[in-house]
Write a protein that holds these residues in place. Structure first.
Motif, short mmCIF file in Angstrom:
data_model
loop_
_atom_site.label_atom_id
_atom_site.label_comp_id
_atom_site.label_asym_id
_atom_site.label_seq_id
_atom_site.Cartn_x
_atom_site.Cartn_y
_atom_site.Cartn_z
N PHE A 285 4.03 -2.94 0.54
CA PHE A 285 4.51 -2.61 1.87
C PHE A 285 4.97 -3.87 2.60
CE2 PHE A 285 1.60 1.25 1.79
CZ PHE A 285 2.64 2.17 1.73
N GLN A 286 6.06 -3.74 3.33
CA GLN A 286 6.50 -4.77 4.26
C GLN A 286 6.86 -4.11 5.58
OE1 GLN A 286 9.62 -7.37 2.92
NE2 GLN A 286 8.30 -8.41 1.46
N GLY A 287 6.94 -4.93 6.62
CA GLY A 287 7.32 -4.42 7.93
C GLY A 287 8.72 -4.85 8.30
N LEU A 288 9.54 -3.90 8.73
CA LEU A 288 10.86 -4.17 9.29
C LEU A 288 10.70 -4.19 10.79
CD1 LEU A 288 13.94 -4.48 9.05
CD2 LEU A 288 14.10 -1.98 8.87
N GLU A 289 10.64 -5.40 11.37
CA GLU A 289 10.26 -5.53 12.79
C GLU A 289 11.27 -4.85 13.70
OE1 GLU A 289 11.88 -7.23 15.22
OE2 GLU A 289 13.14 -8.69 14.19
N ASN A 290 10.75 -4.41 14.86
CA ASN A 290 11.56 -3.62 15.79
C ASN A 290 11.41 -4.10 17.22
OD1 ASN A 290 13.37 -1.41 16.19
ND2 ASN A 290 11.69 -0.19 17.03
N ASP B 270 17.81 5.83 4.09
CA ASP B 270 17.38 6.81 3.10
C ASP B 270 16.31 6.26 2.17
OD1 ASP B 270 19.03 5.02 1.82
OD2 ASP B 270 20.27 6.52 0.81
N PHE B 271 15.70 5.15 2.57
CA PHE B 271 14.54 4.60 1.87
C PHE B 271 13.28 5.17 2.53
CE2 PHE B 271 16.58 1.74 4.88
CZ PHE B 271 15.59 1.55 5.84
N ASP B 272 12.17 5.17 1.81
CA ASP B 272 10.91 5.64 2.39
C ASP B 272 10.51 4.70 3.53
OD1 ASP B 272 10.88 7.57 0.44
OD2 ASP B 272 9.42 6.55 -0.84
N HIS B 273 10.22 5.27 4.69
CA HIS B 273 9.81 4.43 5.82
C HIS B 273 8.99 5.25 6.80
CE1 HIS B 273 13.54 6.36 7.25
NE2 HIS B 273 13.00 6.27 8.46
N SER B 274 8.18 4.54 7.55
CA SER B 274 7.33 5.17 8.55
C SER B 274 7.24 4.25 9.76
CB SER B 274 5.93 5.43 7.97
OG SER B 274 5.07 5.99 8.93
N PRO C 9 8.33 2.47 17.94
CA PRO C 9 7.75 1.78 16.78
C PRO C 9 7.77 0.27 16.94
CG PRO C 9 9.14 3.58 16.04
CD PRO C 9 9.35 3.47 17.52
N LEU C 10 6.63 -0.35 16.63
CA LEU C 10 6.54 -1.81 16.60
C LEU C 10 7.29 -2.34 15.38
CD1 LEU C 10 2.72 -2.12 17.38
CD2 LEU C 10 4.63 -2.31 19.00
N PHE C 11 7.15 -1.63 14.28
CA PHE C 11 7.88 -1.95 13.05
C PHE C 11 7.92 -0.71 12.18
CE2 PHE C 11 3.46 -3.06 12.19
CZ PHE C 11 3.23 -2.54 10.93
N TYR C 12 8.79 -0.75 11.19
CA TYR C 12 8.89 0.32 10.22
C TYR C 12 8.28 -0.15 8.91
CZ TYR C 12 11.88 2.86 13.43
OH TYR C 12 12.36 3.54 14.53
N LEU C 13 7.34 0.63 8.42
CA LEU C 13 6.68 0.32 7.17
C LEU C 13 7.56 0.83 6.03
CD1 LEU C 13 3.91 -0.90 6.31
CD2 LEU C 13 3.09 1.45 6.06
N LEU C 14 7.87 -0.05 5.10
CA LEU C 14 8.69 0.33 3.95
C LEU C 14 8.18 -0.40 2.72
CD1 LEU C 14 10.53 -2.40 3.77
CD2 LEU C 14 11.94 -1.22 5.45
N ARG C 15 8.71 -0.03 1.57
CA ARG C 15 8.29 -0.63 0.32
C ARG C 15 9.40 -1.48 -0.27
NH1 ARG C 15 7.92 2.70 -3.55
NH2 ARG C 15 8.76 4.57 -2.56
N ARG C 16 8.99 -2.59 -0.92
CA ARG C 16 9.94 -3.49 -1.57
C ARG C 16 9.73 -3.48 -3.06
NH1 ARG C 16 12.16 -7.52 1.18
NH2 ARG C 16 13.62 -7.43 -0.58
N GLY C 17 10.80 -3.64 -3.80
CA GLY C 17 10.73 -3.66 -5.26
C GLY C 17 11.82 -2.81 -5.87
#
Length: 386
Positions: free
Chosen positions: A56-61, A80-84, A106-114
């Motif tokens: 998981f990484q955070g995409l800051e907002n 269209d990537f998984d995010h929350s 949202p403070l940031f969006y949680l997404l996955r890298r790889g």
């Protein structure tokens, strides 16, 4: 990276090559392809997301009033990537007391890298290919040429993150902790979403002792956040921070971490990476000045981050506890937005901060000899590389 900005408008029909298939390079390719440019992305690894492990990484907002997903949509990038979107979390102070941080947005969006399905990297690759971009893997570039954009990733390690990805029965949440015993000059974090988690120590010095800090981080979150891990898999990553002068090399735009675009305080670089990809693409399409564009759009926030890092390096436990309390007592997104504005006071401090903020980050523990840190295992150590 001192070089004049070339006028690409007359050569707009030529093939454009992008070195690197990270978020910066792929966003750049998508924007160019949708503007009817012929684009080839050249990636020397065998797949996207090679530095990541489905963590998981955070995409800051918070560095811009506009929501980051709306910003991407305006550039033609689909989410269209998984995010929350995370609107709340927990920060521990020096006494392990909990402070709830929260934001109306949202403070940031949680997404996955790889490279896994649903990750940011896999989704951007699919969008690029759907737009007509040719992506070549196992294709290492050794020399620059005209109509090329450089997006090769970090050139050195100023930050490393070492941790585990795991399965868990824990409830969703985000936890953050500070302390030299967990992450010298950095922070430790725990992110859980829908039965998957990431725990890591993000350290700015002492790289040789990464295993020690990771063990301390896991123990801390077991005691204070109820961390439970099943099927834990280790991972590591690294980041490069600097304030570039032009972000041009040999007349070519340099984007993302290849140029050093990274938040100096916390290492949030995804938003900067994708925005520089967009700005570089637009400079080629419109024949505008890329250096001027990123300076206007990004330099104030990047400079504020340098001052923030300079101040953080000199803040003791009491000062940090005060700041944590301030984060919890107000809308955290608003507090962070204010922290990344280049105020008059920060402008005054900036020259000293630029001169001094990096000194505590120089990791004298790592000389690349008999060292097993993340950077020594996986970093690009060829200084002549593009």
């Amino acid at each position: 990276m001192m070089a004049p900005v070339p006028d690409h408008s007359a050569a707009s029909d030529d093939q454009i090559e992008i070195v690197g298939a990270g978020p910066a390079g792929l966003v750049c390719a998508i924007v160019l392809a949708k503007a009817n440019r012929r684009v080839t992305v050249r990636e020397w690894h065998k797949d996207v997301g090679h530095r990541f492990h489905d963590d998981f990484q955070g995409l800051e907002n918070w560095t811009d009033a506009q929501d980051v997903l709306d910003e991407l949509a305006e550039a033609g990038i689909e989410a269209d990537f998984d995010h929350s979107g995370l609107t709340e979390g927990v920060v521990f102070d020096s006494r392990a007391r909990t402070h709830r941080v929260h934001g109306a947005k949202p403070l940031f969006y949680l997404l996955r890298r790889g490279s896994a399905p649903g990750s940011l990297d896999r989704a951007l690759l699919a969008q690029a290919q759907a737009a007509g971009v040719e992506v070549r893997f196992n294709d290492r570039v050794t020399a620059t040429s005209g109509n090329m954009i450089l997006a090769g990733g970090p050139r050195r390690a100023d930050i490393i993150a070492v941790g585990y990805v795991f399965d868990t029965a824990m409830p969703d949440g985000a936890w953050l902790a500070f302390g030299p015993e967990l992450a010298p000059k950095g922070y430790a974090y725990l992110l859980v979403n829908e039965g998957r988690g990431t725990v890591a120590s993000c350290i700015f010095t002492g790289f040789r002792d990464q295993a020690h800090y990771l063990a301390a981080t896991v123990s801390y979150f077991e005691r204070h956040a109820g961390l439970q891990m099943q099927n834990a898999r280790g991972f590591g990553g690294f980041g490069n921070v600097r304030l570039p002068r032009t972000a041009m090399q040999g007349g070519n735009p340099v984007i993302g971490e290849h140029a050093g675009f990274q938040d100096a305080l916390a290492g949030f670089g995804l938003r900067y990476a994708m925005r520089t990809g967009q700005l570089a693409a637009e400079s080629l399409v419109r024949g505008t000045d890329y250096s001027r564009a990123w300076r206007q759009s990004l330099q104030p926030g990047l400079s504020a981050g340098v001052v923030n890092r300079f101040m953080f390096n000199r803040t003791g436990a009491r000062g940090l506890d005060y700041l944590i309390g301030k984060l919890g007592a107000n809308d955290t997104r608003s507090v962070l937005a204010t922290a990344y504005r280049l105020s008059f006071t920060k402008r005054l401090v900036l020259p000293l901060a630029r001169f001094r903020y990096r000194e505590p980050l120089k990791d004298r523990s790592c000389d690349h000899v008999a060292c097993d840190c993340v950077w020594c295992q996986h970093g690009l150590h060829d200084p002549s590389g593009v």
